[in-house]
Design an enzyme around this catalytic site. Structure first.
Site, mmCIF file in Angstrom:
data_model
loop_
_atom_site.group_PDB
_atom_site.id
_atom_site.type_symbol
_atom_site.label_atom_id
_atom_site.label_comp_id
_atom_site.label_asym_id
_atom_site.label_seq_id
_atom_site.Cartn_x
_atom_site.Cartn_y
_atom_site.Cartn_z
ATOM 1 N N GLU A 21 72.056 43.018 45.714
ATOM 2 C CA GLU A 21 71.145 42.816 44.591
ATOM 3 C C GLU A 21 71.494 43.762 43.439
ATOM 4 O O GLU A 21 71.312 43.423 42.270
ATOM 5 C CB GLU A 21 69.693 43.050 45.016
ATOM 6 C CG GLU A 21 69.168 42.013 45.987
ATOM 7 C CD GLU A 21 67.754 42.319 46.405
ATOM 8 O OE1 GLU A 21 66.842 41.614 45.925
ATOM 9 O OE2 GLU A 21 67.561 43.270 47.188
ATOM 10 N N TYR A 53 55.504 43.275 18.491
ATOM 11 C CA TYR A 53 55.933 42.733 19.778
ATOM 12 C C TYR A 53 57.442 42.851 19.941
ATOM 13 O O TYR A 53 57.938 42.837 21.056
ATOM 14 C CB TYR A 53 55.425 41.314 20.032
ATOM 15 C CG TYR A 53 55.520 40.355 18.874
ATOM 16 C CD1 TYR A 53 56.700 39.701 18.568
ATOM 17 C CD2 TYR A 53 54.396 40.077 18.107
ATOM 18 C CE1 TYR A 53 56.763 38.808 17.518
ATOM 19 C CE2 TYR A 53 54.454 39.177 17.049
ATOM 20 C CZ TYR A 53 55.652 38.542 16.764
ATOM 21 O OH TYR A 53 55.721 37.658 15.730
ATOM 22 N N GLU A 72 57.819 47.039 41.625
ATOM 23 C CA GLU A 72 56.617 47.814 41.345
ATOM 24 C C GLU A 72 56.965 49.060 40.525
ATOM 25 O O GLU A 72 56.241 49.433 39.605
ATOM 26 C CB GLU A 72 55.916 48.230 42.650
ATOM 27 C CG GLU A 72 55.352 47.083 43.443
ATOM 28 C CD GLU A 72 56.331 46.437 44.422
ATOM 29 O OE1 GLU A 72 55.871 45.757 45.349
ATOM 30 O OE2 GLU A 72 57.562 46.590 44.254
ATOM 31 N N LYS A 98 61.237 37.861 40.134
ATOM 32 C CA LYS A 98 62.659 37.794 40.487
ATOM 33 C C LYS A 98 62.950 36.324 40.772
ATOM 34 O O LYS A 98 62.364 35.730 41.677
ATOM 35 C CB LYS A 98 62.954 38.646 41.725
ATOM 36 C CG LYS A 98 64.418 38.658 42.130
ATOM 37 C CD LYS A 98 64.656 39.477 43.384
ATOM 38 C CE LYS A 98 64.658 40.945 43.044
ATOM 39 N NZ LYS A 98 65.187 41.775 44.144
#
Length: 122
Positions: A21, A53, A72, A98
């Site tokens: 990953e 933004y 997290e 993901k």
């Protein structure tokens, strides 16, 4: 109550517990909801009276470049950076998905969501 949304921000990054990953990477979809007072900007039409933004988008991209094992952790960093840069924000909700998690079966993605409210400074 006023809100700013950044929706379905697609970023390629390298997060995860598995070594592949961190070397192969995948796309992530981020959604952010920010609560703040936008009424001054509604009256003035001045960028200085609101939260850009584009600046929030830059924070999302910069923090997603930093490899982490856990989404997290990434979300916590993003929320902290946004609030550090824009302390007038009262509440932030961030979802990170993901899009190709290394798990069995077919799915749209695996997501985490963190939200945090901030007490006004007295």
């Amino acid at each position: 109550m006023s809100k700013i949304y950044l929706e379905d921000v697609k970023i390629y990054a390298y997060h995860g517990v598995l070594p592949e990953e961190n070397s192969i990477g995948t796309y992530y979809i981020l959604n952010a909801e920010l609560h703040t007072d936008l009424w001054k900007a509604a009256e003035s039409d001045d960028l200085n009276d609101t939260i850009s933004y584009a600046d929030i988008n830059d924070i999302l991209h910069q923090e997603m470049k930093i490899k982490s094992k856990l989404l997290e952790h990434v979300a916590g960093r993003i929320i902290s950076k946004i609030h550090e840069r824009f302390p007038q924000i009262d509440y932030i909700k961030l979802t990170i998905t993901k899009t190709a998690p290394p798990m069995q079966g077919e799915m749209k993605g695996a997501s985490i969501e963190l939200e945090k409210g901030f007490k006004p400074e007295l």
